[in-house]
Design a protein around this motif. Structure first.
Motif, mmCIF file in Angstrom:
data_model
loop_
_atom_site.group_PDB
_atom_site.id
_atom_site.type_symbol
_atom_site.label_atom_id
_atom_site.label_comp_id
_atom_site.label_asym_id
_atom_site.label_seq_id
_atom_site.Cartn_x
_atom_site.Cartn_y
_atom_site.Cartn_z
ATOM 1 N N ASP A 422 39.539 36.430 54.246
ATOM 2 C CA ASP A 422 39.121 37.576 53.263
ATOM 3 C C ASP A 422 40.313 37.957 52.295
ATOM 4 O OD1 ASP A 422 36.720 37.827 54.400
ATOM 5 O OD2 ASP A 422 36.911 39.577 55.813
ATOM 6 N N GLY A 423 41.680 37.989 52.682
ATOM 7 C CA GLY A 423 42.664 38.319 51.959
ATOM 8 C C GLY A 423 42.586 37.358 50.777
ATOM 9 N N ALA A 424 42.479 35.921 51.192
ATOM 10 C CA ALA A 424 42.423 34.974 50.123
ATOM 11 C C ALA A 424 41.526 34.997 49.069
ATOM 12 C CB ALA A 424 42.484 33.588 50.791
ATOM 13 N N LEU A 425 40.183 35.384 49.476
ATOM 14 C CA LEU A 425 39.151 35.467 48.735
ATOM 15 C C LEU A 425 39.110 36.717 47.828
ATOM 16 C CD1 LEU A 425 36.181 34.614 51.151
ATOM 17 C CD2 LEU A 425 37.256 32.942 49.580
ATOM 18 N N LEU A 426 39.782 37.736 48.309
ATOM 19 C CA LEU A 426 40.031 38.998 47.445
ATOM 20 C C LEU A 426 41.215 38.824 46.331
ATOM 21 C CD1 LEU A 426 39.315 41.644 50.316
ATOM 22 C CD2 LEU A 426 37.812 41.308 48.268
#
Length: 457
Positions: A422-426
């Motif tokens: 999720d951190g990478a996508l955000l």
């Protein structure tokens, strides 16, 4: 004798943008469709593992596109500037040097690709479960990439000659060949990823040969063998003007490689697993490239208009062209943002069977997070192209690398270490907003300088 007036100086700006942007956009979209069609047929015929295997080779295509745009966009920008200044011989020499460079790059790609293929695929994020299929696919794809380089480069060069529809037709013929042959090789001959690769390179070879056949038909350029003799100043000019486009694509390749490895590492810690994360991110980026092609088409379509009119000192017309392109890009950004937010499941189902629920669930999550701020995506691309067309390659380069290199990759690495996938996508929507602000600051500063010099009313 009556002097012929170039329509770039007088014709309606919206009409010119339509003339140059639509064929270029369609040409690039067709080029990216090679990869999407492969993914759809591979997904239906081989499965998620096949999708992941073919996605791993995608950075190879992006790097070749980068080389093509480095030479093609640089050559096209210089030709437009030369024609605006009525420097015909320099325009001819520019094309001859660019043609030699394209041949050299095509040969280099085949040699280096075959020498270091396995190491490159592992660098791109291949897992041991998909490495064998990735090798089979990419070994074949390598022999079509030189023709793809010609396709993409000639898109810009022929556009600067005033005939953007020609390359559009060439690419569409190649795409049609690919679409027809894909199911034959994958399903009828049961050749799997190798069949997809053969269908792809056959389409690329045909398109490349059609583009090369345009050379005797140039309207504003004369090709002579002696112009292929490299001139240091000409080569430096081509590369300096093309470097923003090159860096943009290389940044995309670097982003793909970094995100592939993040999907591999952090995907293993989720219920989805590495292969689903890799394949889903890869197919999302293929669709993303279709949207990106529209912005490249609009921004590249402004280049011959801006380059000619800047060379002819028609500064007010240059600004009107930029503002018109920004409005078009904004509309496209909003439309694609809506598509990503409303139809992620429908897009995912193009690539896999509806029963692959885990894949579809991750696709919905991935699309909505990664594309959350896509409605601001268009302005940086148009602004970078503007600076490239007027010869300010440093500004163009700064904008081109801002989203991917300055913002997205560092944020993805930092956030993924803290919050996983999720951190990478955000990190992507945050990078979109930061790149938008950065481009706005540079263009506002540029308009102020033009007003101080009396260029604008």
């Amino acid at each position: 004798m009556e002097t012929k007036v170039n329509p770039l100086a007088t014709e309606s700006i919206p009409k010119l943008l339509l003339k140059f942007s639509v064929p270029t956009t369609l040409t690039l979209m067709v080029n990216y469709l090679y990869n999407i069609v492969d993914q759809i047929f591979v997904g239906q015929g081989v499965g998620i593992t096949g999708i992941a295997a073919t996605n791993i080779s995608f950075p190879f295509s992006i790097v070749c596109t980068a080389l093509a745009l480095l030479i093609g966009d640089g050559c096209a920008a210089q030709i437009s500037l030369c024609l605006g200044r009525k420097e015909q011989q320099k325009a001819n020499q520019c094309f001859g040097n660019a043609f030699f460079l394209l041949i050299f790059c095509g040969i280099l790609v085949i040699l280096l690709g075959n020498l270091f293929l396995e190491k490159l695929l592992l660098l791109c994020g291949a897992t041991m479960t998909i490495l064998s299929a990735s090798l089979q696919y990419t070994r074949i794809i390598l022999f079509g990439l030189p023709f793809m380089i010609f396709n993409v480069a000639f898109t810009a060069i022929i556009r600067s000659d005033g005939n953007p529809k020609y390359t559009m037709r060439a690419m569409m013929i190649g795409a049609a060949i690919n679409i027809i042959l894909d199911p034959i090789f994958i399903f009828y001959f049961r050749m799997g990823v190798q069949g997809a690769a053969i269908a792809t390179i056959l389409g690329q070879i045909v398109s490349g040969m059609i583009c090369i056949c345009y050379i005797p038909h140039f309207q504003n350029i004369t090709f002579q063998k002696d112009t292929m003799l490299l001139d240091r100043k000409t080569v430096v000019t081509i590369l300096s003007l093309g470097i923003p486009s090159f860096i943009t694509q290389i940044a995309t390749a670097c982003t793909q490689i970094v995100m592939n490895n993040i999907m591999r590492v952090y995907g293993a810690d989720t219920i989805y697993g590495s292969d689903i994360a890799l394949s889903c991110y890869g197919t999302m980026m293929k669709v993303y490239q279709i949207a990106h092609a529209m912005f490249v088409g609009v921004s590249s379509g402004t280049q011959p208009i801006n380059g000619f009119n800047y060379g002819a000192k028609q500064y007010q017309r240059v600004k009107r062209t930029y503002c018109t392109a920004i409005m078009i890009a904004l509309i496209i950004s909003i439309l694609w943002w809506l598509i990503y937010q409303i139809f992620p499941a429908q897009i995912a189902k193009l690539f896999v069977n509806p029963e692959e629920t885990q894949y579809i669930l991750f696709a919905i999550h991935c699309y909505r997070f990664y594309m959350m701020a896509f409605f601001v995506y268009g302005l940086p691309a148009v602004t970078a192209s503007f600076f490239q067309a007027i010869g300010k390659s440093i500004n163009a380069l700064a904008i081109s690398i801002s989203r991917q290199i300055l913002f997205l990759i560092p944020l993805a690495i930092l956030f993924s270490s803290q919050y996983g996938l999720d951190g990478a996508l955000l990190s992507a929507p945050l990078a979109d907003v930061l790149a938008f602000v950065f481009a706005m600051v540079l263009i506002i500063y540029e308009w102020r300088k033009w007003k101080e010099k009396g260029f604008l009313l």
